[in-house]
Design an enzyme around this catalytic site. Structure first.
Site: not given
Length: 722
Positions: A113, A271, A281, A420, A517, A588
């Site tokens: 600032r 407002e 604030h 793990r 994985d 597999e």
């Protein structure tokens, strides 16, 4: 670090100019106040703290029970460029008397600032040491020039991010006087979200508002382009009106252009609009609860790109005021916010989302580091700054004891049997590893993962490791973008449609990555193994199942439905054995550990497995390793089964060579070394001559799943300059 006996108390002057810098300075002030045997604290308040239109925010300093030694009215009203210059001049006129009276050993100045520039200039010219908080950062406006000017005046620097540290070093600041501590406000932020918040939401937004169903708007003028920033604010208010959600609008800061922005608010009746609450604030403790539970934050405040990331709240960053800031993935940038439709579209994209919590700007331990740094300052050292001109020192990060903090990742490997967790360094060293049996139910498993990760993160602090994030390797099909396990393997029960990212990120306040994985094994090879530096390669995992990962043009291939690299389910025989996927003849079904175990049991049931020198205890299940042992001892049937398995794997590799044409194939896993020679033979016999020279090697990585999980964190966070 203990204070030397012959040292007197360090007299510290903290000067605060506005509500924003006080949120960063207050945690340091509380820390100093808690150690009266080391420090004397003087508080100087100036700037917009003392102006009614900006909330008279000096009162919150009094409410925090700090004695304000001096109040300086330094703001020249006008809210234009000339008024900012005059305010700096007025502060320079008033500050010398204050500093002569207080005679501080060191002055703490925050940020960028114009008030802070006056403070730093006064202290430097009066030979008072300056500690600058948040130097080295880049935002994209005149604030950069002010921030870097303060850096050149300051004697000591506390920065929040690694890139800020690098910028300071590049600016020729002495590395021994730079502390990478993180943002002090994060010390409060990371413990704030779980506190009572509903009463705060009701106080500021109304009794009918629910969490995640309102917006916080905070927009400031851009002093280098005031006209455009006012127009952008008009468009923002119009978009928020159309979006029709309850919105808390905070008044802008005191920079040039703020008066015009307030006029815009009043002209549009903000407002008095039923959907808006306009305030000057909000106390910081309440403000962080409001943004933590908001559906979205919008504007151009640094708070949006810095603090809000700690909660994963969606943020829309408008314009160029924060264009150079490091941000988490919760921030959506609308740099050319020149139409209402663009801003409205951004609101539709962001509102109500929840992102992983980010710790880019801090880990919650900044204040202890800063206090240690202050205690280490030797007032007998020459006051004159020394600049370290190029060559610049290597990128090292040290705490106050000058001990290297190891950049690390938490790696999680979810296997069929074990769970793990490991702390893995940037160099691929497994600093510490934790292993537990993988529970059978979802609830037990997710609780154990959280428990192990929390324990590992706590241990990392003791081991001087800075954890950058969490990487998870798991079986099954994974959506890595969302961190969700879509479908798991049969080995891991109750593990479908599981969101792994959110609970870990919320608990640890760290970014979280999740992947299959096989993909993790490929990532491990790319960062730490034999794929390092290669543009295209394929990894095949030979374990309980068969999996893999494909690296193409240095990037991991996931596929349109996250099903790429299911290499174990390449069919190599139309009438082969049944596979766990429901098909038959897959690699597999021949070459996985499960397939070898199936064949080993058949031989054992027929009394054809064991040969001389072999035995299987009654309480031990027959498995793949027994088959391999029998083959080594000369069992012809076991040798034939292994040859068939190796042939199936080899045919799969040939298909991969013909499809992907990689420059390398890496066999990973416990069975790789038993298949490598057969695979190479099949390539010589079956592959096209153009791919026969492609090398096939056995991985030399011991923990590919953990290393791959860690590499997701380490590659991404360093690329993003975490």
């Amino acid at each position: 670090m203990e204070k030397k006996e012959n040292n007197r108390k360090l007299r510290v002057c903290v000067a605060t100019c506005n509500r924003a810098d006080y949120s960063k300075l207050a945690p340091i002030m509380f820390g100093i106040k808690m150690e009266p045997e080391f420090f004397e604290l003087d508080v100087v308040v100036l700037g917009s703290h003392l102006i009614d239109d900006y909330g008279n925010t000096y009162r919150m300093i009094e409410q925090d029970d700090f004695d304000i030694n001096t109040r300086l009215h330094t703001i020249v009203r006008g809210e234009d460029e000339a008024a900012m210059v005059e305010s700096v001049g007025l502060a320079l006129v008033k500050l010398p008397d204050v500093l002569n009276r207080l005679k501080p050993d060191i002055m703490i100045v925050h940020g960028d600032r114009f008030d802070a520039l006056a403070l730093a200039t006064s202290a430097a010219l009066m030979n008072i040491r300056i500690l600058h908080i948040e130097g080295g950062e880049v935002s994209g406006t005149i604030d950069d020039s002010i921030r870097h000017a303060i850096t050149k005046l300051a004697h000591y620097h506390v920065c929040c991010t690694r890139s800020a540290e690098q910028h300071l070093i590049s600016m020729c600041e002495d590395h021994d006087r730079i502390l990478l501590a993180g943002c002090p406000s994060y010390d409060k932020l990371l413990s704030a979200k779980n506190k009572d918040y509903m009463s705060i939401i009701r106080m500021w937004l109304g009794d009918d508002v629910k969490p995640k169903d309102y917006i916080v708007a905070l927009q400031h003028p851009v002093t280098t382009d005031i006209k455009h920033s006012i127009k952008m604010f008009e468009l923002t208010l119009d978009a928020l009106t159309s979006f029709n959600k309850r919105t808390l609008v905070l008044f802008p800061n005191i920079d040039a252009g703020s008066k015009e922005m307030v006029r815009v608010m009043r002209k549009k009746g903000i407002e008095h609009h039923p959907n808006f609450r306009a305030v000057k604030h909000v106390p910081f403790d309440q403000f962080i609860q409001l943004v933590a539970h908001a559906g979205c934050m919008i504007g151009n405040s640094s708070c949006g790109v810095r603090e809000v990331g700690a909660f994963g709240t969606p943020v829309i960053n408008l314009g160029t005021r924060q264009i150079g800031r490091e941000t988490g993935e919760n921030v959506l940038h609308v740099r050319d916010a020149d139409t209402q439709d663009k801003i409205l579209q951004a609101l539709h994209l962001q509102f109500g989302k929840q992102y992983p919590c980010s710790k880019i700007y801090g880990d919650g331990n900044a204040v202890p580091r800063i206090l240690k740094f202050l205690k280490s300052i030797d007032l007998q050292e020459p006051l004159q700054k020394k600049f370290c001109f190029p060559p610049v020192k290597d990128n090292i990060s040290q705490d106050i004891d000058h001990i290297l903090e190891t950049l690390s990742a938490l790696a999680v490997d979810l296997g069929g049997t074990n769970l793990r967790v490991a702390i893995v360094s940037m160099k691929g060293e497994i600093v510490k590893k934790y292993t537990q049996f993988n529970p059978k139910t979802y609830e037990e498993r997710i609780n154990l993962i959280l428990q192990m990760c929390v324990e590992a993160a706590a241990e990392a602090v003791k081991l001087n490791c800075r954890i950058l994030g969490v990487g998870i390797s798991t079986g099954g099909r994974v959506n890595p973008r969302e961190g969700i396990v879509l479908h798991s393997t049969k080995l891991i029960q109750e593990w479908n449609s599981v969101d792994l990212r959110s609970p870990l990120s919320d608990t640890l306040h760290l970014p979280v990555w999740v992947d299959n994985d096989g993909n993790c094994a490929a990532l491990a090879e790319r960062k730490f193994g034999q794929g390092k530096g290669l543009e295209n390669f394929v990894t095949l995992i030979t374990g309980t199942g068969i999996g893999g990962g494909i690296i193409h043009q240095h990037e991991l291939i996931h596929g349109s439905s996250f099903c790429a690299a299911e290499l174990g389910h390449i069919v190599v025989s139309l009438d082969g054995p049944d596979c766990s996927c429901g098909s038959h003849g897959c690699i597999e079904a021949y070459a996985s550990g499960m397939a070898l175990q199936r064949e080993a049991k058949k031989l054992h049931d027929e009394d054809q497995l064991l040969v001389e020198g072999m035995s299987v205890p009654k309480d031990e299940a027959v498995g793949a390793l027994h088959l391999i042992q029998a083959a080594k001892l000369g069992n012809a049937k076991a040798q034939s089964i292994l040859r068939t398995a190796g042939t199936a794997l080899g045919l799969g590799v040939v298909n991969i060579l013909h499809t992907m044409n990689p420059s390398l194939v890496i066999l990973s896993g416990v069975l790789a070394s038993h298949y490598i020679h057969t695979v190479k033979d099949i390539i010589r016999q079956q592959a096209l001559s153009s791919v026969q020279d492609v090398d096939v090697v056995v991985s030399d990585l011991v923990e590919p799943a953990l290393l791959g999980a860690a590499s997701m964190v380490l590659d991404y966070t360093t690329r993003r300059i975490y």
